[in-house]
Design an enzyme around this catalytic site. Structure first.
Site, mmCIF file in Angstrom:
data_model
loop_
_atom_site.group_PDB
_atom_site.id
_atom_site.type_symbol
_atom_site.label_atom_id
_atom_site.label_comp_id
_atom_site.label_asym_id
_atom_site.label_seq_id
_atom_site.Cartn_x
_atom_site.Cartn_y
_atom_site.Cartn_z
ATOM 1 N N TRP A 106 3.468 -68.900 15.247
ATOM 2 C CA TRP A 106 4.822 -69.040 14.689
ATOM 3 C C TRP A 106 4.928 -68.379 13.324
ATOM 4 C CZ3 TRP A 106 8.108 -69.562 18.236
ATOM 5 C CH2 TRP A 106 7.892 -70.400 19.334
ATOM 6 N N ASP A 174 8.423 -74.039 7.540
ATOM 7 C CA ASP A 174 8.773 -74.390 8.907
ATOM 8 C C ASP A 174 8.091 -75.729 9.200
ATOM 9 O OD1 ASP A 174 8.993 -74.605 11.674
ATOM 10 O OD2 ASP A 174 8.274 -72.566 12.093
ATOM 11 N N LYS A 198 11.148 -80.948 18.909
ATOM 12 C CA LYS A 198 9.776 -81.469 18.884
ATOM 13 C C LYS A 198 9.788 -82.949 18.507
ATOM 14 C CE LYS A 198 8.756 -77.144 19.425
ATOM 15 N NZ LYS A 198 8.378 -76.163 18.447
HETATM 16 C C1 LIG Z 1 8.656 -74.627 18.456
HETATM 17 C C2 LIG Z 1 8.448 -73.970 17.139
HETATM 18 C C3 LIG Z 1 9.222 -72.881 16.738
HETATM 19 C C4 LIG Z 1 10.278 -72.260 17.625
HETATM 20 O O1 LIG Z 1 11.364 -73.074 17.656
HETATM 21 P P1 LIG Z 1 12.745 -72.644 18.387
HETATM 22 O O2 LIG Z 1 13.616 -73.799 18.002
HETATM 23 O O3 LIG Z 1 12.444 -72.551 19.834
HETATM 24 O O4 LIG Z 1 13.177 -71.373 17.817
HETATM 25 C C5 LIG Z 1 9.003 -72.357 15.488
HETATM 26 N N1 LIG Z 1 8.078 -72.866 14.669
HETATM 27 C C6 LIG Z 1 7.308 -73.916 15.020
HETATM 28 C C7 LIG Z 1 6.288 -74.442 14.070
HETATM 29 C C8 LIG Z 1 7.467 -74.502 16.272
HETATM 30 O O5 LIG Z 1 6.708 -75.549 16.631
#
Ligand SMILES: *Cc1c(COP(=O)(O)O)cnc(C)c1O
Length: 365
Positions: A106, A174, A198
């Site tokens: 990511w 993030d 998540k």
């Molecule tokens: C799942 C995830 C993403 C992607 O998320 P989307 O909402 O599908 O764009 C980005 N960063 C992390 C750390 C993730 O776990």
């Protein structure tokens, strides 16, 4: 019968949340309507978005000088919005300097997207050891527009054990896969962002927590929907927000509050992860590839000790299949890294982790 769902995302939601949503599906708060049918500008929806925001502020301890935005486009769109809003120059490709730490797949995506709009510099990476640790974070440079980290790495199962001190350079993170898994000092960050699917609710809503001084006028060429100032000025209602997702996040936050808040949830998460890592330490068949200091509480990859590649693949696919038959689903590792992975977000009960461990003990013997 409900299964124990170890999916990395979208992932399990707390059963009481789903049950409440089911009861309110056709008539919410005595309005005679589903949340899905309400005008986002109506007096019926207003208390719903306000409740979600105030619960999030309370549970995360978000200071008053931060705005909370409910956007769409997932965490992935934030990979673009962060550089577009904090570093964009007169034209794409002419942006200011931005520091990134590469701790997984990511982060790497954020880096590649960021490089379109900012002069991205990768200051540290753990790619040399298959992202199995968090590298030391170098000091930022005075002219960095921001400093980006991925706090919890969903695919490889690492997390930062301490938050780097970036001084006056805004720290951006993030937190898609760790939001509200443990208390976090929001004041250490300029921007925090998370896709909801998540740990917060259904897919389709992205939560952005942004310090007000970072909501600035960006160059005119930046699209209106990709500007934080657009959404901040309109209370996330420049256009139609993801209404149902916002409502569901509110129910999840209520459940966290009823469970004792972030500190209490963190205690349960530490117990769950501790139990699972302890089991992996003693197992003759499985192990964790992640350095101890950096192990995630939320995503736990594990692999078999089998040396022969063909046998290993066969064993691991048999494991995933037999686990699913036993009601323990979505345990395959990410397609890019293989092996297995148990994602044990807030909604995974202690009993789910216990059931997984006892299944693994039986599989071993
Ligand atoms: C799942 C995830 C993403 C992607 O998320 P989307 O909402 O599908 O764009 C980005 N960063 C992390 C750390 C993730 O776990």
């Amino acid at each position: 019968m409900r299964v124990f769902n170890f999916s990395p995302g979208p992932s399990a939601l707390p059963l009481p949340v789903l049950e409440k949503a089911a009861i309110e599906m056709t008539d919410t708060n005595g309005t005679g309507q589903s949340v899905m049918e309400m005008s986002h500008r109506s007096k019926d929806f207003k208390p719903i978005i306000e409740k979600t925001e105030s619960l999030l502020r309370e549970l995360m301890g978000i200071p008053a000088n931060y705005k909370v935005l409910f956007l769409q486009g997932g965490a992935s769109l934030q990979f673009s919005m962060v550089p577009l809003n904090l570093a964009a120059g007169d034209a794409p490709g002419k942006g200011k300097k931005a520091a990134y730490i590469d701790t997984g797949i990511w982060s790497d995506k954020a880096i590649k997207e960021g490089a379109k709009y900012a002069a991205v510099e990768v200051r540290a990476s753990s790619k040399d050891k298959a992202y199995s640790y968090i590298p030391a974070a170098p000091q930022p440079q005075a002219d960095d527009a921001y400093y980006h980290i991925t706090l919890n790495n969903t695919i490889v199962g690492t997390k930062w054990d301490k938050i780097p001190d970036t001084g006056s350079v805004p720290l951006v993170s993030d937190i898609s896969s760790c939001i509200l898994s443990e208390p976090i000092d929001v004041s250490r960050f300029g921007i925090l962002y998370a896709g909801a699917q998540k740990n917060l609710g259904p897919a389709g809503t992205t939560v952005v927590i942004i310090r007000e001084d970072l909501i600035r006028k960006t160059p005119d060429w930046v699209p209106v929907m990709l500007r934080y100032d657009t959404h901040a000025a309109e209370g996330s209602m420049y256009n139609t927000p993801p209404c149902y997702g916002i409502y569901m996040i509110g129910l999840v936050l209520e459940w966290i509050k009823n469970s004792g808040g972030a500190e209490a949830i963190a205690g349960i998460n530490r117990d769950k992860a501790g139990m699972f890592y302890n089991y992996l330490e003693t197992s003759k068949m499985f192990y964790s590839p992640v350095e101890k200091q950096y192990r995630s509480l939320m995503n736990i990859p594990f692999i078999t000790k089998e040396q022969d590649e063909a046998k290993k693949t066969e064993l691991e696919s048999r494991f995933v299949k037999e686990a699913a038959a036993a009601g323990l689903v979505n345990l395959a590792g990410h397609r890019l890294v293989g092996g297995m992975r148990a994602s044990i977000y807030n909604a995974m009960p202690v009993d789910g982790v216990k059931a997984l461990i006892s299944f693994m003990e039986k599989f071993e013997s």
